[in-house]
Structure formats: C-alpha cells, structure tokens
Design a protein around this motif. Structure first.
Motif, PDB file in Angstrom:
ATOM      1  N   MET A  51       5.383  10.202  22.563  1.00 27.57           N
ATOM      2  CA  MET A  51       4.991  11.048  21.479  1.00 27.57           C
ATOM      3  C   MET A  51       5.036  12.424  21.577  1.00 27.57           C
ATOM      4  O   MET A  51       4.693  12.868  22.750  1.00 27.57           O
ATOM      5  CB  MET A  51       3.506  10.844  20.868  1.00 27.57           C
ATOM      6  CG  MET A  51       3.444  11.072  19.459  1.00 27.57           C
ATOM      7  SD  MET A  51       2.994  12.861  19.360  1.00 27.57           S
ATOM      8  CE  MET A  51       1.262  12.653  19.942  1.00 27.57           C
ATOM      9  N   GLY A 107       9.052   7.569  19.081  1.00 29.03           N
ATOM     10  CA  GLY A 107       8.022   8.079  18.349  1.00 29.03           C
ATOM     11  C   GLY A 107       8.194   8.836  17.083  1.00 29.03           C
ATOM     12  O   GLY A 107       7.103   8.861  16.505  1.00 29.03           O
ATOM     13  N   ASN A 146       0.202   5.971  17.503  1.00 28.38           N
ATOM     14  CA  ASN A 146       0.757   7.174  18.234  1.00 28.38           C
ATOM     15  C   ASN A 146       0.122   7.699  19.101  1.00 28.38           C
ATOM     16  O   ASN A 146       0.632   8.767  19.997  1.00 28.38           O
ATOM     17  CB  ASN A 146       0.713   8.161  16.856  1.00 28.38           C
ATOM     18  CG  ASN A 146       1.833   8.221  15.838  1.00 28.38           C
ATOM     19  OD1 ASN A 146       2.811   7.817  16.018  1.00 28.38           O
ATOM     20  ND2 ASN A 146       1.533   8.447  14.697  1.00 28.38           N
ATOM     21  N   ASP A 205       2.667   2.275  12.325  1.00 21.70           N
ATOM     22  CA  ASP A 205       3.203   3.634  12.841  1.00 21.70           C
ATOM     23  C   ASP A 205       2.092   4.564  13.029  1.00 21.70           C
ATOM     24  O   ASP A 205       2.074   5.219  14.526  1.00 21.70           O
ATOM     25  CB  ASP A 205       4.108   4.426  11.746  1.00 21.70           C
ATOM     26  CG  ASP A 205       4.599   5.680  12.523  1.00 21.70           C
ATOM     27  OD1 ASP A 205       5.031   5.812  13.193  1.00 21.70           O
ATOM     28  OD2 ASP A 205       4.227   6.625  11.394  1.00 21.70           O
ATOM     29  N   SER A 206       0.930   4.664  12.489  1.00 26.07           N
ATOM     30  CA  SER A 206      -0.070   5.596  12.777  1.00 26.07           C
ATOM     31  C   SER A 206      -0.833   5.372  14.081  1.00 26.07           C
ATOM     32  O   SER A 206      -1.304   6.042  14.888  1.00 26.07           O
ATOM     33  CB  SER A 206      -0.948   5.995  11.881  1.00 26.07           C
ATOM     34  OG  SER A 206      -0.221   6.525  10.635  1.00 26.07           O
ATOM     35  N   ASN A 243       6.812   1.573  17.848  1.00 25.83           N
ATOM     36  CA  ASN A 243       6.356   2.982  17.981  1.00 25.83           C
ATOM     37  C   ASN A 243       5.946   3.628  19.263  1.00 25.83           C
ATOM     38  O   ASN A 243       6.191   4.439  19.529  1.00 25.83           O
ATOM     39  CB  ASN A 243       4.888   3.052  17.197  1.00 25.83           C
ATOM     40  CG  ASN A 243       4.566   4.582  17.098  1.00 25.83           C
ATOM     41  OD1 ASN A 243       5.498   5.415  16.794  1.00 25.83           O
ATOM     42  ND2 ASN A 243       3.452   4.951  16.777  1.00 25.83           N
ATOM     43  N   SER A 278      -3.192  12.503  14.810  1.00 26.62           N
ATOM     44  CA  SER A 278      -2.080  11.583  15.197  1.00 26.62           C
ATOM     45  C   SER A 278      -2.463  10.264  14.783  1.00 26.62           C
ATOM     46  O   SER A 278      -1.381   9.189  14.188  1.00 26.62           O
ATOM     47  CB  SER A 278      -1.778  11.573  16.520  1.00 26.62           C
ATOM     48  OG  SER A 278      -0.348  11.252  16.785  1.00 26.62           O
TER      49      SER A 278
END
Length: 524
Positions: free
Chosen positions: A461, A416, A455, A451-452, A412, A182
């Motif tokens: 998420m 999610g 997470n 974005d990553s 984010n 993730s």
C-alpha cells in the motif's frame, strides 16, 4: 519523556518468524507485478491473443439479454485493429470514471489546498473529551476519505500527537487513525470521489450483460454510512482493549525535541472555518428544501421520484460534491489569506490535477483494456460460464458473498490500488454474479469490504512506509513487521465482522443506497 513510557518487556521491533516470512513473500510477489498501467496494457494484449485463439470455437452459451449464441470476436484482424485505432481517443475520453473523478477532485482540491479540511479536522479533535478520543479519532479518519489523501498525511500523524498529548501511547493513536483511514476506507457517511470512481467501473462491467443498465454514484451510500458505526465501534474496542494494553511495555525512545506537536488553529482560522462550514450547511439545507416539492426540477419528470437512476438529482451527485467543497474552500481561503486572488483558487485546482496525473495515465490504459475486453465477447462468455458454474455449486448466497470478499482481500495484498483492482475484477465479478441473480450494487459492496479490510497489512500500500516513519518518531525500532503485527487484529476483525454485517444487512433487505436492488434483474 511522556507518562506512557514503561520499562521494556520485550523488543518492540522483533518480528515473529512466520509473519516475517509471509511479509517477505507478499513483498517479493507484489514487487514483481508490473505497474498497474502496464498491467492493463499487458492484459489487453492477452485479450487480443485469446480472442484470436477462441474466435473459431462454438461454445453453445447464449447471451443473457439477446438469447443469441455467444461468439468471440477476433480482435487481431485488420478491420478490428483499424477500429481500435480510430476509436482510441473516444474510448479514453468517454471512459466513465475519468470525468466524474476529475470533476469531484477539482472541488475537493480547493477545500484541501485552502486549509479548510485540515482546520475542520483539528477543530473536531480539539473539542473531543478524553473518554471519546479513540472513537472520534477513528470517525475523523473515516470522514477524511472525502479529501482522498488528507487522512494519510494529516489524520494519522495527528493521531499519534493527540494520544501523546493525552498521556496515552502515541503508536495506539497512529494505529487507530490508520485503521479508520485505510481499514475503513469504504465506510463513510459523506459521499466522496471514491463513490463515482468505483461506480464508473461497475456500470460498464454490468453493461457487458445488460447494455441498458444505468447506475448512479451513491449505490452503496446507505451501506457505507451504516458501516461507519461498525468500524468506529470495532476500532474503539480493539484500540482500547487490545492494541494499547499490548503497547503498555513498549518504551518511547524517540527524541523529545523531534516529536511533533499539535498546533491549534488560531482565531482567524477558527472564524473562517465556522463561516465556511455555515455556508456549506445552509447550501445543503437549501438543496434538501428544493427536493421536497413534487414539481422539483431535481425529480424524475416521468415518475416524480428522486431515487430513480434517471432523476436529475442522481445525475448531479458529482457536480454537487464539487460545489459543496469549492464553496467552503474558497471562503476559508480568502478569509485566512491562503487565497489572495482568484488565480490562487485556479492554482489549487491545478495542483490537485497534477496529483491526478498518474491516475489519468492509468485510466488511459484501463479504458482501452475494458473496451477491448467487452468487444471481444470474452466478458460475456466468462460471465455466463462462471454464472453456470456458481449455479451448479448451489452455494448459499451468503457463502458466495463471503468468498468474493475473501478473494478480494487476498488480491489486495498484491495490488494496492482500489481503482486498479476493481478495474481488473469488476468485468469478471459483476456480470458473473448477475447471472446468479446478484445485483451490481451488491457485488460492489462486497468488493469494498474486502478491499478495505486488508489495506492496513500490506506493505505494498503506497502510504504504508509513511506510517512506519510516523511510528519511528516515537519508537525508533518500528519496522514493517512491527506495524503489520499492530494492525493485524484490526484487519482480521474488520474482515470477519464487516462481512457478517454485509450478509446480515442483505438478509434483512436494508437498501444499499437510493433506488438500489439486491437482485438482477431488479424486481418490478
């Protein structure tokens, strides 16, 4: 009990006050947001209303491509509403991400449903020396993105099992795998369905400014491949030097009988995996050989290049992803017995498409929103005025990139879904940054980093609660705060170092992907 059990030095489930308050705030705000599909519907209504309110105003801004004055089209007139209704079906079916994602997922689904991907992951981890267990686990977790959700349901629990079997703390294994799956979501040297998915939003956003601009799915491939090494090294260091020592005094209080075990693949599965993989590798080699001749049909007929956007090989990326997953999936399935007849292959594709039902619904509303946003003229106006504002700020390019990454990382925490978020942000960020000379490829790369990185610390998420359950198999008191505190070092370090890596990558002029540019309009 496993040898990692220690006397407790504190309550593993205790949550610091500030962290708990922050998590509660995120959870409350996030839960109040509408479902992404409904969010796009509401935003489309907002676009309609704004188009009506602003349609009579002269802004003085000029379209960057035509030089004509930008005007806002009132979408609430009878003529525009009729046009909206008569083009609705074509708007949906012509939505760029829809076809490319579904075609890619048909192939990935066969490989996943046959058991090929799971077998390959287990085989790779089983042969790994203990010294390299952590980096190999993170690398496998990163590669698992190719199979979309396989990492969450296969690799993360396997991380705990493997560490437990090796005499290490299983929560450290789960954390390392979660960080790779993730936190390193956009770091992968293997093209996946995520690449065409994001590009499908980037291209129409760029076409708000330049209708002739065309992109291919691998515009960030070189960067994401290089990012693989960054995430593996950072995750390795954090797991072994920060996370696992912190867990040294956290006792395992799960029931030993309930703790999962890793079952190795049997001889038949192993043989099928090697045959299927060999066929895939041979196919890849043949593809490479077919690209070498100057007369290759995969080359651009005009320039003879492979990396031009119009080159057939660039237009074939998604079909190739489909083929390179279908072939080993079918071979493995029939050799192991998971597929007994051709209908089983079709059923595997059908089951995969069933899992994409929500995405299709979201894509319908998203397609309508993107189309109306473009027709209104609001996108061009926002891009031009936003670009002028950025020029007036005169910020260094690196500062602008870092600001975009931080903003995406913050958003984010509340939205999610990578696709839903980029569908919202791309029509704003991409054309706006094009106005200050940033290419769509660079903007998308910055989005992927932000974005990553966050997470792994947002309870919103979708798979976050599932990871909590994995942890509770070994430490019953694990809660949301426990997991976030475990993953926070990964998130902060990934966000900062990965951002610096992107800025350095950009300053060195290293290509983001085949035939890509850092500037708009492209040089030459």
């Amino acid at each position: 009990m496993n040898s990692t059990e220690q006397q407790p030095a504190g309550d593993a489930g205790s949550e610091r006050g500030w962290l708990n308050r922050a998590l509660n705030f995120i959870e409350v705000v996030g839960n109040k947001l509408p479902d992404p599909a409904m969010l796009f519907l509401l935003l489309m209504v907002v676009v309609w209303i704004l188009s009506w309110l602003l349609s009579g105003i002269q802004f003085g801004a000029q379209h960057p491509s035509t030089g004509e004055a930008i005007t806002i089209t009132n979408l609430l007139t009878g003529e525009q509403l009729v046009s909206f209704l008569t083009t609705m079906v074509n708007t949906f079916t012509g939505f760029a991400p829809l076809g490319v994602v579904l075609v890619a997922m048909l192939g990935v689904g066969v490989a996943e449903q046959s058991g090929y991907i799971n077998a390959l992951l287990k085989k790779l981890l089983a042969f790994t020396p203990k010294l390299l267990l952590t980096p190999m686990l993170i690398l496998i977790a990163i590669v698992s993105h190719t199979a979309v959700d396989a990492g969450y349901v296969v690799v993360i629990p396997l991380g705990g099992i493997i560490f437990y079997a090796a005499g290490r703390h299983p929560l450290a294994g789960i954390a390392a795998a979660f960080a790779g799956v993730s936190g390193g979501f956009s770091a992968n040297f293997v093209p996946s369905a995520l690449d065409p998915l994001l590009m499908g939003f980037t291209q129409p956003a760029a076409q708000i400014v330049d209708a002739s601009l065309s992109l291919h799915p691998l515009i960030n491939w070189y960067f994401t491949s290089a990012s693989c090494l960054v995430i593996v090294l950072l995750g390795w260091w954090l797991t072994d030097r920060v996370i696992e020592p912190r867990l040294a005094n956290t006792p395992l209080d799960g029931d030993e009988d309930d703790m999962p075990e890793m079952h190795p693949i049997d001889t038949k599965e192993s043989r099928a995996m090697w045959v299927a993989t060999t066929v895939m590798v041979v196919g890849f080699v043949l593809l490479i050989l077919s690209l070498i001749p100057e007369t290759s049909p995969f080359r651009d007929p005009g320039t003879g290049q492979l990396t031009d956007f119009s080159a057939p090989i660039m237009q074939s990326i998604v079909p190739l992803i489909f083929i390179f997953f279908v072939l080993p999936g079918v071979i493995y399935g029939f050799m192991t017995g998971s597929f007994k007849k051709s209908k089983d292959v079709v059923d595997a594709m059908s089951e995969t498409m069933g899992s994409m039902a929500y995405y299709i619904v979201m894509a319908f509303f998203c397609a309508l929103f993107v189309a109306e946003f473009g027709r209104s003229g609001l996108g061009v106006l926002l891009a031009v005025e936003g670009g002028n504002f950025l020029r007036e700020l005169a910020l260094p390019g690196g500062a602008t990139l870092f600001g975009i990454i931080i903003l995406v990382g913050f958003v984010n925490l509340f939205v999610g879904s990578a696709s839903a978020k980029w569908a919202l942000l791309a029509p704003i960020f991409v054309p706006m940054l094009m106005q200050v000379g940033f290419s769509p490829e660079l903007t998308q790369a910055a989005y992927r980093v932000g974005d990553s990185s966050t997470n792994i610390i947002t309870p919103l998420m979708p798979y976050f609660p599932l990871v909590v359950v994995y942890c509770q198999r070994y430490v019953k008191g694990t809660g949301i705060g426990t997991l976030v505190s475990l993953m926070l070092p990964y998130s902060v370090v990934f966000l900062l170092v990965w951002s610096v890596f992107l800025i350095g990558y950009w300053m060195l002029g290293l290509p983001l992907g085949p035939g890509t540019s850092y500037v708009y309009p492209p040089a030459g």
